[in-house]
Motif scaffolding. Structure first.
Motif, PDB file in Angstrom:
ATOM      1  N   SER A 183      14.596  47.664  39.807  1.00 37.69           N
ATOM      2  CA  SER A 183      15.791  47.772  40.632  1.00 37.69           C
ATOM      3  C   SER A 183      15.388  48.325  41.990  1.00 37.69           C
ATOM      4  CB  SER A 183      16.795  48.715  39.962  1.00 37.69           C
ATOM      5  OG  SER A 183      17.820  49.075  40.854  1.00 37.69           O
ATOM      6  N   LYS A 184      16.254  48.188  42.962  1.00 45.42           N
ATOM      7  CA  LYS A 184      16.017  48.839  44.246  1.00 45.42           C
ATOM      8  C   LYS A 184      16.126  50.356  44.083  1.00 45.42           C
ATOM      9  CE  LYS A 184      17.506  44.964  47.066  1.00 45.42           C
ATOM     10  NZ  LYS A 184      18.506  44.453  48.016  1.00 45.42           N
ATOM     11  N   SER A 185      16.669  50.808  42.943  1.00 49.10           N
ATOM     12  CA  SER A 185      16.780  52.237  42.642  1.00 49.10           C
ATOM     13  C   SER A 185      15.541  52.801  42.001  1.00 49.10           C
ATOM     14  CB  SER A 185      17.944  52.482  41.668  1.00 49.10           C
ATOM     15  OG  SER A 185      19.134  51.949  42.136  1.00 49.10           O
ATOM     16  N   GLY A 186      14.752  51.960  41.333  1.00 47.19           N
ATOM     17  CA  GLY A 186      13.570  52.448  40.633  1.00 47.19           C
ATOM     18  C   GLY A 186      13.059  51.428  39.637  1.00 47.19           C
ATOM     19  N   LEU A 187      12.274  51.921  38.684  1.00 47.15           N
ATOM     20  CA  LEU A 187      11.606  51.062  37.721  1.00 47.15           C
ATOM     21  C   LEU A 187      11.897  51.599  36.311  1.00 47.15           C
ATOM     22  CD1 LEU A 187       9.457  48.790  37.356  1.00 47.15           C
ATOM     23  CD2 LEU A 187       7.715  50.588  37.499  1.00 47.15           C
TER      24      LEU A 187
END
Length: 193
Positions: A183-187
């Motif tokens: 995600s653009k938020s993390g992995l």
């Protein structure tokens, strides 16, 4: 047979003749009389093109899509391209379809074997990525850090990326016993189920 409010459309191939008026399809083979073959669904609006091909298939262009049927089996009526008014169809030497439309120009269609899958049980209609796992389940990345798994029977399980800031899922990858959701938020790493 004819209705003065709608222009009849027709097609001939060898001893077969088909005529379309409004949403009604009439068919004649050989020296027989015209018989009403079927009435297309009301959503088709009006027949604007018809063509019989050598395999006896009848292609019917309407204001809301293309219908294909075999005059000998009217139970197998198929509808394609319901967003287009289909004005003409030709097949080329490779059996590709060339379809002209009022709204969107000319289209080359190499195969009609396409399945459109609209699923209201997904948390979003905006699909950002797709990936198949080793068990042939389809993983679907969505917006707002949502993702889903559609198993081989069509059952959908929805998930959300554990993040306080919701972004798009941008990629999903599978490696042996691990799945990675990016995600653009993390992995997110999913191991052993």
């Amino acid at each position: 047979l004819l209705n003065r409010h709608y222009n009849p459309r027709g097609t001939i191939y060898n001893d077969q003749i088909a005529i379309g008026v409004y949403t009604n399809v009439y068919y004649k083979k050989g020296r027989g009389e015209f018989e009403k073959l079927l009435t297309l669904p009301e959503k088709s609006v009006e027949i604007i093109f018809m063509k019989l091909f050598s395999d006896s298939s009848l292609y019917i262009g309407t204001r809301k899509g293309l219908y294909i049927l075999n005059p000998n089996d009217t139970t197998s009526l198929h509808n394609y391209f319901s967003d287009w008014a289909v004005t003409c169809i030709e097949k080329d030497f490779e059996n590709n379809l060339w379809i002209s439309t009022l709204e969107d120009g000319v289209h080359l269609v190499q195969s009609l074997n396409v399945l459109k899958y609209n699923e209201p049980n997904l948390p979003s209609k905006i699909i950002t990525c797709l990936e198949k796992d080793a068990d042939t389940n389809l993983w679907v990345g969505l917006t707002n850090d949502d993702y889903a798994i559609i198993d081989t029977t069509g059952v959908i399980t929805n998930y959300q990326f554990p993040s306080k800031i919701n972004h798009d899922i941008v990629n999903i990858r599978h490696f042996e016993n691990e799945s990675w959701v990016v995600s653009k938020s993390g992995l997110l790493k999913i191991a052993n189920g």
